[in-house]
Scaffold this motif. Structure first.
Motif, PDB file in Angstrom:
ATOM      1  N   ASP A  67      11.179  65.685  36.056  1.00  0.00           N
ATOM      2  CA  ASP A  67      11.790  65.331  34.774  1.00  0.00           C
ATOM      3  C   ASP A  67      13.243  64.891  34.954  1.00  0.00           C
ATOM      4  O   ASP A  67      13.695  63.915  34.338  1.00  0.00           O
ATOM      5  N   THR A  68      13.973  65.597  35.796  1.00  0.00           N
ATOM      6  CA  THR A  68      15.382  65.261  36.022  1.00  0.00           C
ATOM      7  C   THR A  68      15.533  63.894  36.672  1.00  0.00           C
ATOM      8  O   THR A  68      16.368  63.070  36.253  1.00  0.00           O
ATOM      9  N   ILE A  69      14.711  63.621  37.675  1.00  0.00           N
ATOM     10  CA  ILE A  69      14.787  62.337  38.373  1.00  0.00           C
ATOM     11  C   ILE A  69      14.501  61.185  37.425  1.00  0.00           C
ATOM     12  O   ILE A  69      15.232  60.181  37.391  1.00  0.00           O
ATOM     13  N   VAL A  70      13.427  61.301  36.640  1.00  0.00           N
ATOM     14  CA  VAL A  70      13.063  60.203  35.743  1.00  0.00           C
ATOM     15  C   VAL A  70      14.100  60.045  34.634  1.00  0.00           C
ATOM     16  O   VAL A  70      14.460  58.921  34.264  1.00  0.00           O
ATOM     17  N   ALA A  71      14.592  61.154  34.095  1.00  0.00           N
ATOM     18  CA  ALA A  71      15.611  61.079  33.046  1.00  0.00           C
ATOM     19  C   ALA A  71      16.860  60.358  33.526  1.00  0.00           C
ATOM     20  O   ALA A  71      17.499  59.608  32.765  1.00  0.00           O
ATOM     21  N   GLU A  72      17.207  60.557  34.782  1.00  0.00           N
ATOM     22  CA  GLU A  72      18.417  59.937  35.325  1.00  0.00           C
ATOM     23  C   GLU A  72      18.206  58.486  35.750  1.00  0.00           C
ATOM     24  O   GLU A  72      19.106  57.653  35.596  1.00  0.00           O
ATOM     25  N   ARG A  73      17.017  58.170  36.283  1.00  0.00           N
ATOM     26  CA  ARG A  73      16.832  56.865  36.906  1.00  0.00           C
ATOM     27  C   ARG A  73      15.918  55.918  36.133  1.00  0.00           C
ATOM     28  O   ARG A  73      15.992  54.698  36.327  1.00  0.00           O
ATOM     29  N   ALA A  74      15.050  56.461  35.287  1.00  0.00           N
ATOM     30  CA  ALA A  74      14.113  55.610  34.544  1.00  0.00           C
ATOM     31  C   ALA A  74      13.840  56.223  33.165  1.00  0.00           C
ATOM     32  O   ALA A  74      12.704  56.563  32.839  1.00  0.00           O
ATOM     33  N   PRO A  75      14.874  56.380  32.339  1.00  0.00           N
ATOM     34  CA  PRO A  75      14.719  57.097  31.074  1.00  0.00           C
ATOM     35  C   PRO A  75      13.783  56.418  30.073  1.00  0.00           C
ATOM     36  O   PRO A  75      13.310  57.067  29.142  1.00  0.00           O
ATOM     37  N   ALA A  76      13.493  55.143  30.265  1.00  0.00           N
ATOM     38  CA  ALA A  76      12.623  54.438  29.322  1.00  0.00           C
ATOM     39  C   ALA A  76      11.142  54.605  29.637  1.00  0.00           C
ATOM     40  O   ALA A  76      10.292  54.194  28.839  1.00  0.00           O
ATOM     41  N   TRP A  77      10.813  55.201  30.790  1.00  0.00           N
ATOM     42  CA  TRP A  77       9.402  55.369  31.134  1.00  0.00           C
ATOM     43  C   TRP A  77       8.737  56.355  30.172  1.00  0.00           C
ATOM     44  O   TRP A  77       9.364  57.317  29.706  1.00  0.00           O
ATOM     45  N   ARG A  78       7.472  56.112  29.877  1.00  0.00           N
ATOM     46  CA  ARG A  78       6.741  56.984  28.957  1.00  0.00           C
ATOM     47  C   ARG A  78       6.285  58.245  29.684  1.00  0.00           C
ATOM     48  O   ARG A  78       5.718  58.178  30.771  1.00  0.00           O
ATOM     49  N   ARG A  79       6.516  59.381  29.052  1.00  0.00           N
ATOM     50  CA  ARG A  79       6.131  60.679  29.601  1.00  0.00           C
ATOM     51  C   ARG A  79       4.888  61.189  28.888  1.00  0.00           C
ATOM     52  O   ARG A  79       4.819  61.188  27.656  1.00  0.00           O
ATOM     53  N   ARG A  80       3.896  61.638  29.659  1.00  0.00           N
ATOM     54  CA  ARG A  80       2.679  62.230  29.098  1.00  0.00           C
ATOM     55  C   ARG A  80       2.370  63.525  29.829  1.00  0.00           C
ATOM     56  O   ARG A  80       2.523  63.607  31.048  1.00  0.00           O
TER      57      ARG A  80
END
Length: 272
Positions: A170-183
């Motif tokens: 979660d931390t990695i995606v929030a920092e580097r790809a915040p627009a990606w959809r989370r499921r």
């Protein structure tokens, strides 16, 4: 949200009878946990024999299309569904970002979506490498690379390692790809740069096939998008426990196979 009626109840039988008589029925089905049992080895999953027989009968029934709608990539969905180019089943993979349609289908060839390099964001490789490194030392947690993102699998991890892996990803995606959809799903956390969902997949199939009603069945959280999108003359079926927008609930893939077999018989009789 009203309680789902158990399969075999008078309410469930009435709802099944209603979709059985619609002129053109789309039967859209999740695969893992719906037509098959779940497995610690994802690529070993196969449809239960009785489920496979039921969907073949439905696909052969008059005015009936069957589609598998899955979070799996189209490539992997074809493997686990034992699906070849002569199959009668429509496929929607990657939550509806990819489609495959049978030969002779009324769906236009250009309605099928395939991965294209232009869709891939520049940061994708960086994110994938980072999340793989973050969970590498956590026993039972692993990253599955997908066409449009990745999935963090934690089915074999203990609770502490699951929490660590989830937090790190979660931390990695929030920092580097915040627009990606989370499921979130059963023992899986997914991120994708494409935002399609199973609701959109069912809507596209409904329009492409001119279906007058839809039956959708699924077992996981990601299936609720499709279940919530159904119309008044459709039928949603939840497989297993958990809160749901479905009108009917079955206990297991085995019980769903029985319902689908019953529907195939009703569908054929209604069209005679």
């Amino acid at each position: 949200m009203s309680a789902a009626a158990p399969a075999g109840s008078p309410e469930a039988r009435a709802l099944l009878a209603r979709v059985a008589t619609t002129p053109h029925l789309l039967v859209a089905l999740d695969f893992d946990g719906t037509l098959s049992h779940l497995s610690d080895e994802p690529m070993s999953v196969r449809a239960l024999p009785e489920a496979a027989e039921a969907v073949r009968s439905l696909a052969a029934a008059p005015g009936t299309d069957v589609a598998f709608v899955s979070g799996r990539t189209l490539r992997d969905l074809r493997v686990i569904a034992e699906h070849d180019d002569d199959s009668p089943f429509h496929l929607a993979g990657s939550h509806g970002a990819e489609f495959w349609h049978p030969r002779g289908s009324s769906v236009r060839d250009d309605a099928s979506v395939s991965p294209v390099d232009e869709d891939r964001p520049d940061v994708a490789d960086e994110v994938l490498a980072a999340v793989e490194a973050a969970v590498e030392a956590l026993d039972g947690a692993w990253i599955e690379r997908k066409e449009f993102g990745f999935g963090l699998h934690t089915r074999l991890a203990n609770a502490a390692d699951t929490d660590r892996a989830t937090s790190a990803v979660d931390t990695i995606v929030a920092e580097r790809a915040p627009a990606w959809r989370r499921r979130t799903g059963r023992d899986i956390l997914e991120f994708a740069w494409r935002h399609e969902g199973k609701d959109a997949a069912v809507a596209a199939l409904r329009e492409q096939l001119a279906a007058t009603a839809v039956l959708f069945a699924g077992d996981d959280v990601t299936d609720e998008d499709a279940l919530r999108s159904l119309r008044d003359n459709d039928l949603g079926i939840k497989v297993g426990a958990g809160e749901t927008a479905a009108a009917v609930r079955v206990a297991s893939p085995t019980e769903l196979a029985q319902v689908l077999s019953q529907l195939a018989r009703m569908r054929s009789a209604a069209q005679e």
